[in-house]
Structures are given as structure tokens and as C-alpha cells.
Design an enzyme around this catalytic site. Structure first.
Site, PDB file in Angstrom:
ATOM      1  CG  HIS A  64     -24.080  -5.489  -3.893  1.00  0.00           C
ATOM      2  ND1 HIS A  64     -23.952  -6.954  -3.236  1.00  0.00           N
ATOM      3  CD2 HIS A  64     -22.835  -5.111  -3.856  1.00  0.00           C
ATOM      4  CE1 HIS A  64     -22.744  -7.289  -3.089  1.00  0.00           C
ATOM      5  NE2 HIS A  64     -21.978  -6.181  -3.449  1.00  0.00           N
ATOM      6  CG  ASP A  94     -26.115  -9.258  -2.417  1.00  0.00           C
ATOM      7  OD1 ASP A  94     -26.369  -8.636  -3.277  1.00  0.00           O
ATOM      8  OD2 ASP A  94     -24.912  -9.452  -2.111  1.00  0.00           O
ATOM      9  CB  SER A 173     -19.250  -8.185  -5.006  1.00  0.00           C
ATOM     10  OG  SER A 173     -19.148  -7.904  -3.738  1.00  0.00           O
TER      11      SER A 173
END
Length: 318
Positions: A64, A94, A173
């Protein structure tokens, strides 16, 4: 003799020193290999972190983070700035693989999240823009969590997600979740709305995904055409196999590999490909590209008897 502190105080101080030593050692080992990412897409600018996993310029990050981007800029802790391109991304896990033209930083050592235990010390390492290297520590607070992920019309659970109380800062992230030895056992993911420290595990399944993304730029998945729910196995079956749970079949798609193999509603899948199956995630682990077109032996429990069938999974259409 230390007369100013009690024995419990001295023990607590020693424990804190040991804890600090572990965290600082892990940070020193992992931080140089973590990059800050800057990407720009039609939706605007974005940022995140990435982990160097190969000596040939390969980086691993969250899908993402680079969604909608083909390239961007990676900045390492020593100030080195280099362009990257997206080799491949898999929204259903992901995970994404990037490549930089050249890097002088060492790759991290990848561990195995399947060996984690609740309460184990972990360190979250990122390099989000503006924070010049971010390190937080905590413990594994949950294992086996599932996180929904979607790619077009296909929805899948990211399986065995790690939950930790190590705080994730903005831009973390794609950064590393490391164990006390400095081995990277997860890729941090900050998912809006969850408010939890979560990480996609590094294990046999994700290593295969990493290899597929590096080689082919995508992940091919197999399809069996069956859905099920976990159920306890009868005591006599547990005594015989040592397995406590199986997967009761609640849906078989007509004409699917499962249907053609002779798997029926009400069957309880006990094993597939020689591996015990206790839930849907256990079956999903087998459904990677290598299973496409390959004979998959499946053992089901049907009316108290074991029945062996052979299915041949086909490729999952996007």
C-alpha cells in the site's frame, strides 16, 4: 556494598540496562538497512519505509506504500538518496519488492515469524521522512491475527499477522519488525482504522511471495474452489492423528478443482499436500503459484471414515 538501593531496585535497574542493550543493539544492526521512501502518484505524494533484503539492490516494503506508483526515491540513514523502481507488488499480502540501482548498505537477516511467542520482545524500525530513523520497542501481543486485503474483485485474508504494542510512527509502514537478535520477522503495516501495531510475518509463505515478486513481478495463486469453517475433530480422530481441528466444507463451487476431485459439502478436510489443515488459512498457505496444475492429495473425514482424493488446483483469475 550498594547501600543506597534495595535488591529489587538493583534488579530492576539491571533488567532495564539489559533491555536497553538489546534495543540499541538491534537498532544499530537494522537501521542502516532501512530506507525512507518518497513516492508520487495521481493521488498525490506518499511516504513510507523499506528494508534492504538483498545485496543486489532489492528492498521489501508494504504494497500500500507504493500503490499506484512505478518508481520513487529511497533515502537511507547515511544520507544516501537513490531512485527506485517497483519490481512487483502483491496487495493480497501487502508486500512489494523494489530495486535501487546501487546500494552500499548491508541487507538485513530475515528470520522466521512462525517461531514467535506471545510476550516476546520485538523492535519496530523505520525511517519515515523527517524522523531520521525511528525505533520503538514492545512485545508480541497477539499472533494469528487476520487482516482483510483486496485486489480488484479478489478479497483475501493476510494470514498470521503479528500484533505488537510497539508504537508505529507515521511513515513506518514498510519498515522492519525485528526480534531481539536483530532478525527481521515482519514488515510493519499501519492500517487506517485498526489502531494497532501490525506486521506481515516473514515465514515460508512470504518468502515464496518475495521470490515470486522478484522473479515474475507478481504472485500467481492457485484456486481450489472450496470454502470451509474450522471444527473440532472427533476424540478418536484426535487420538489417532494428534490433530484437534479440521476444516468443514460449507461450499464447493460446481466444476471447480475441489468439485472435480470429489470433495463434498459436509466433508471435513484433515490434510492437504501432506500438511495438517485446521482452518482456512492453513489451506490458503498451499495456494501459491507452485500448486497450479499440480496434483494435491487431500484427506477428508466423511461419515466417520477417512477418504483420500486428489485435486489439481487451477490459477486464480483476477
Amino acid at each position: 556494598m550498594d547501600t543506597e538501593h534495595t535488591a529489587p531496585e538493583r534488579a530492576e535497574a539491571a533488567a532495564l540496562d539489559a533491555y536497553s542493550q538489546v534495543v540499541t543493539t538491534v537498532a544499530a544492526r537494522v537501521l542502516p538497512s532501512v530506507a525512507a521512501l518518497s513516492v508520487r502518484t495521481a493521488r498525490g505524494a506518499g511516504a513510507g519505509s523499506a528494508v534492504t533484503v538483498g545485496t543486489d539492490g532489492l528492498l521489501l516494503t508494504s504494497a500500500h506504500v507504493v500503490q499506484g506508483a512505478r518508481n520513487g526515491t529511497a533515502t537511507f540513514g547515511d544520507g544516501t538518496e537513490t531512485p527506485f523502481r517497483v519490481v512487483g507488488a502483491d496487495p493480497l499480502s501487502d508486500l512489494a519488492v523494489l530495486r535501487v540501482d546501487e546500494t552500499t548498505v548491508p541487507p538485513v537477516e530475515l528470520g522466521d515469524a512462525d517461531g514467535l511467542r506471545i510476550g516476546q520482545l520485538v523492535v519496530a524500525v523505520g525511517n519515515p521522512m523527517g524522523l531520521a530513523g525511528s525505533v520503538t520497542a514492545g512485545v508480541v501481543s497477539g499472533l494469528g491475527r487476520s487482516l482483510p486485503a483486496r485486489d480488484g474483485r479478489v478479497t483475501r485474508l493476510i494470514e498470521d499477522v503479528i500484533q505488537t504494542d510497539a508504537a508505529l510512527n507515521p511513515g513506518n509502514s514498510g519498515g522492519a519488525l525485528a526480534d531481539s537478535a536483530g532478525r527481521v520477522i515482519g514488515i510493519n503495516t499501519a492500517v487506517a482504522g485498526y489502531g494497532l501495531g501490525l506486521a506481515v510475518p516473514i515465514n515460508t509463505t512470504t518468502r515464496q511471495i518475495l521470490a515470486d515478486l522478484t522473479t515474475d513481478g507478481r504472485v500467481r495463486r492457485a484456486w481450489l474452489g472450496v470454502a470451509g469453517v474450522p471444527v473440532p475433530l472427533p476424540p478418536e480422530v484426535t487420538a489417532r492423528t494428534g490433530q484437534r481441528r479440521g476444516l468443514r466444507v460449507v461450499e464447493v463451487v460446481p466444476g471447480s478443482p475441489a468439485g472435480l476431485a470429489g470433495i463434498y459439502l459436509g466433508d471435513v478436510i484433515v490434510s492437504a499436500g501432506g500438511r495438517s489443515i485446521g482452518d482456512g488459512q492453513g489451506l490458503q498457505r498451499l495456494m501459491l503459484g507452485s500448486a497450479i496444475g499440480t496434483r494435491l492429495p487431500v484427506t477428508v473425514l466423511r461419515k466417520g471414515a477417512f477418504v483420500d482424493v486428489v485435486a489439481v488446483p487451477t490459477e486464480l483469475a483476477r
